[in-house]
Motif scaffolding. Structure first.
Motif: not given
Length: 322
Positions: A264, A272, A276
């Motif tokens: 991340f 990303r 997440f």
């Protein structure tokens, strides 16, 4: 000296307030659904439609410079990915640029494509557009439908698998945990409005597998202890089983989170959203394996029938409430 994240031989009572855990999970599900229906998801190009441009240049790609050059055009959601291939020549640098469909248009117009090329030539003067492909609203709608079907089929397969391996009470607990994880993941994406694309669907399916793995480990220990401790109440057996597997559960989650947090922070914008979703999924998956799946099993009840032993290890328990 071995590192321990959880003390040895823990005796924590996870079911002193079972209704509280179900209430917290129920409240979070309501909030997630409320956010989803109130503001929806920030769909990416995969679901909203748009145009994909494949570029080529002899100059090394700097994604941040490409993105800065396109900002003044105000094109909305733009994804820039450098393509790596061992077959490329040393001076062959390829990128994939994905631009969302503009207001009132099914695809990016030729005029917009020219503006994009002009803007990028300020960064890489020799840049060329190898291909330009568009995804219309119809294809995007089909992708949404296919994604929903994929998630539902995965949960249905889990229901059948757990039902055959254990009993229907175990299956209901496992599926409740999976539905809980999927809804909460969609809810957090709705709240924070992170781009939701096909990579997130892949993350949801991965979360289903991760949560199922944790749940099956706990349920396997529950089944063993139900045979071993015939006089213990179901609540005591569940507490004992979770405490016995807690060290493994926490260690697996923490080591997975270490890798995900590194991705991340260092992985860049392209992955990303996926990472997440995985981080959130590991957290809620661990929580649901302990406090949702097991609590549902406790409420449904499972009673041992030891007078008629079965050769099938998956049918050691009668389908009657405790």
């Amino acid at each position: 000296m071995r590192l321990r994240l959880v003390p040895k031989d823990t005796k924590w009572d996870f079911f002193s307030r079972p209704l509280m855990w179900l209430g917290i999970s129920g409240l979070l599900i309501v909030l997630s659904l409320g956010s989803f229906f109130a503001q929806g998801l920030n769909f990416g190009i995969d679901f909203r439609g748009g145009t994909t441009i494949r570029t080529e240049s002899a100059q090394a790609v700097v994604v941040a410079d490409y993105r800065s050059a396109l900002v003044p055009l105000e094109l909305g959601d733009v994804t820039i990915t450098e393509v790596f291939d061992p077959n490329f020549d040393a001076d062959e640098h390829v990128t994939m640029i994905r631009i969302q469909a503009q207001e009132g248009q099914e695809a990016v117009t030729a005029d917009v494509v020219r503006k994009v090329q002009t803007a990028l030539q300020t960064v890489a003067p020799d840049i060329t557009f190898v291909s330009v492909e568009s995804v219309g609203p119809k294809v995007s709608g089909e992708l949404i439908q296919t994604a929903v079907i994929a998630v539902l089929l995965a949960i249905a397969a889990v229901l059948i698998y757990i039902w055959l391996r254990f009993e229907w009470q175990f299956a209901m607990g496992a599926v409740a945990a999976l539905v809980h994880d999927v809804i909460l993941t969609i809810g957090v994406f709705s709240v924070v409005q992170i781009r939701f694309d096909l990579a997130i669907i892949a993350a949801l399916l991965t979360i289903v597998g991760y949560s199922l793995n944790d749940t099956v480990v706990v349920f396997d220990r529950v089944r063993e202890n139900l045979r071993k401790y015939k006089k213990l109440e179901l609540k005591e057996v569940l507490n004992l089983s979770i405490n016995e597997t807690l060290s493994r559960t926490v260690m697996t989650s923490v080591t997975t989170l270490l890798a995900l947090i590194s991705l991340f922070v260092l992985g860049g914008d392209v992955i990303r959203g996926f990472v997440f979703a995985m981080i959130w999924g590991v957290v809620v998956g661990t929580y649901s394996s302990i406090f949702v799946a097991s609590t549902v099993l406790l409420k449904l009840g499972v009673k041992r029938d030891w007078s008629k032993p079965s050769n099938n290890s998956g049918n050691q328990f009668a389908n009657i409430d405790a």
